[in-house]
Design an enzyme around this catalytic site. Sequence first.
Site, mmCIF file in Angstrom:
data_model
loop_
_atom_site.group_PDB
_atom_site.id
_atom_site.type_symbol
_atom_site.label_atom_id
_atom_site.label_comp_id
_atom_site.label_asym_id
_atom_site.label_seq_id
_atom_site.Cartn_x
_atom_site.Cartn_y
_atom_site.Cartn_z
ATOM 1 N N CYS A 216 -60.097 -83.586 -83.558
ATOM 2 C CA CYS A 216 -60.550 -84.908 -84.010
ATOM 3 C C CYS A 216 -60.443 -85.940 -82.870
ATOM 4 O O CYS A 216 -61.246 -85.920 -81.951
ATOM 5 C CB CYS A 216 -59.789 -85.340 -85.259
ATOM 6 S SG CYS A 216 -60.600 -86.685 -86.142
ATOM 7 N N HIS B 52 -60.539 -81.033 -89.078
ATOM 8 C CA HIS B 52 -59.091 -80.778 -89.114
ATOM 9 C C HIS B 52 -58.826 -79.365 -89.653
ATOM 10 O O HIS B 52 -58.840 -79.158 -90.866
ATOM 11 C CB HIS B 52 -58.387 -81.806 -89.999
ATOM 12 C CG HIS B 52 -58.291 -83.162 -89.384
ATOM 13 N ND1 HIS B 52 -57.250 -83.539 -88.564
ATOM 14 C CD2 HIS B 52 -59.121 -84.229 -89.452
ATOM 15 C CE1 HIS B 52 -57.435 -84.785 -88.156
ATOM 16 N NE2 HIS B 52 -58.568 -85.228 -88.682
ATOM 17 N N GLU C 197 -56.045 -77.897 -89.774
ATOM 18 C CA GLU C 197 -54.676 -77.787 -90.289
ATOM 19 C C GLU C 197 -54.559 -78.090 -91.773
ATOM 20 O O GLU C 197 -53.562 -77.730 -92.396
ATOM 21 C CB GLU C 197 -53.732 -78.703 -89.488
ATOM 22 C CG GLU C 197 -53.962 -80.196 -89.641
ATOM 23 C CD GLU C 197 -55.005 -80.788 -88.701
ATOM 24 O OE1 GLU C 197 -54.970 -82.008 -88.492
ATOM 25 O OE2 GLU C 197 -55.854 -80.031 -88.190
#
Length: 508
Positions: free
Chosen positions: A78, A166, A168
């Site tokens: 990002c 993202h 994660e």
Amino acid sequence: MQEKILILDFGSQYTQLIARRVRELNIYCEIHPYNHFTIDDSIKGVILSGSPFSVRDENALIPDLSKIKGKLPLLGVCYGAQYLAHNYGGEVLPSNHREYGRANLAYVNKEHALFKGVSDNSQVWMSHGDTIAKLPDNFNIIASTADVKVGAYEIEGETTFAIQFHPEVYHSTEGLVIIKNFVVDVCGCQQNWTPDSFVDTTIKELQNKLGNDKVVLGLSGGVDSTVAGILLHKAIGENLTCIFVDNGLLRKNEFEQVLDSYKHMGLNVIGVNASDMFYKDLAGISEPEAKRKSIGKNFIDVFDAEAKKIQNVKWLAQGTIYPDVIESISVNGPSATIKSHHNVGGLPAKMKLKIVEPLNLLFKDEVRRVGKALGIDPLLLGRHPFPGPGLAIRILGEITPERVRVLQEADNIFISALKEDGLYDQVWQAGAMLLNVNSVGVMGDERTYENVLALRAVSSTDGMTADWVHLPYEFLAKVSNKIINQVKGINRVVYDISSKPPATIEWE
């Protein structure tokens, strides 16, 4: 030397999630502020986190990557992706429409190491207001969504990659695959950082560090201090003395139950009942932070007095865990207000002792896994987190022994019912809050004007975010009925259905 992945934090709410994902792969990693880190031979790769800032801001966060880029595997996420593109000759502009939420990869270069095993149309999570409008000449696109052409890219001749989404977060359904491709295949990390290896390494390190010195540890009955105590006990045996202080704000019968469980674990524990002292100092105090300070001060005084009875103590052990460490070295400097119950601030200075924190590299769920590897009773490891100031911050308004008794009884009914109905382990944390609000009720032929009790149960991974648990209505009705019938002083029970954020888990 323990090999590691270095995560540079630019202030993203998701930075800790990156670390958690890497550790789920049994690979050790550390989070450091983007402007405060060192590079050594233990670092196998680097990840740049997201950020609430824009790379176009005057005060944009600018890292020094001179020892990293082109020399170590590097993954920008990002903000990290936008920084690399912007700083090396590309163009980052405000997006035509803010890109938040679910998206799907419309194009994926499956031949690329980063996307090995990633499906067509894989769902990812976007969270950015800027977008990469133009890449530098030696940057190649390796993934796109329908709306974001530069979903991911590589830099020719380097193991430098970047993604605008993202991986994660849970909503990126194959995010862990991408992270694994980077840390295992690209960085070459061995997946050998396990609870057993942590126990073996930590015991050796503690033995080397502490030698024959004496150590004192404040036990709370919680998971963190218990696991820290057992680790230290295995390392130094009788040179460890644990002190468990009853501040009068524990749950019903908790002091006796916890002391009994510690005896069975072989720990050398001193139990101190100091309830009267804590109640006396809390009299007339209603403000939450003032309660914490009163409790903290008295804990220090009681603990210090008991510790002085032990000859030649050199170290104070604490059950500090990694989120506390990260919070105190955040991107913008130490956090403005770390709640004073997160640590026993002032104790080390007063006692003039050195600090040892055997768990300060672990997240909460990792502490539990280490506890399991140590053979600690699953019932103790499965205990919900409980705040340091105890019931003081679950009693809104003034603390009195009678209000504590009322809350202990009501809380005991709630927690016991969760266990009896098989719901306790589905909840991350639960408790009852005694409000400083009275309500009108009718009991028999009498009109009552008594306390309102709020029940709270949340699901979470680490307490950073939490959602309220959808407990069955029948269960809530049963608990409410039992509390109102059995606990004199309560005539109304409500259930808290707010998430964190915006609400906190505790009410004070």
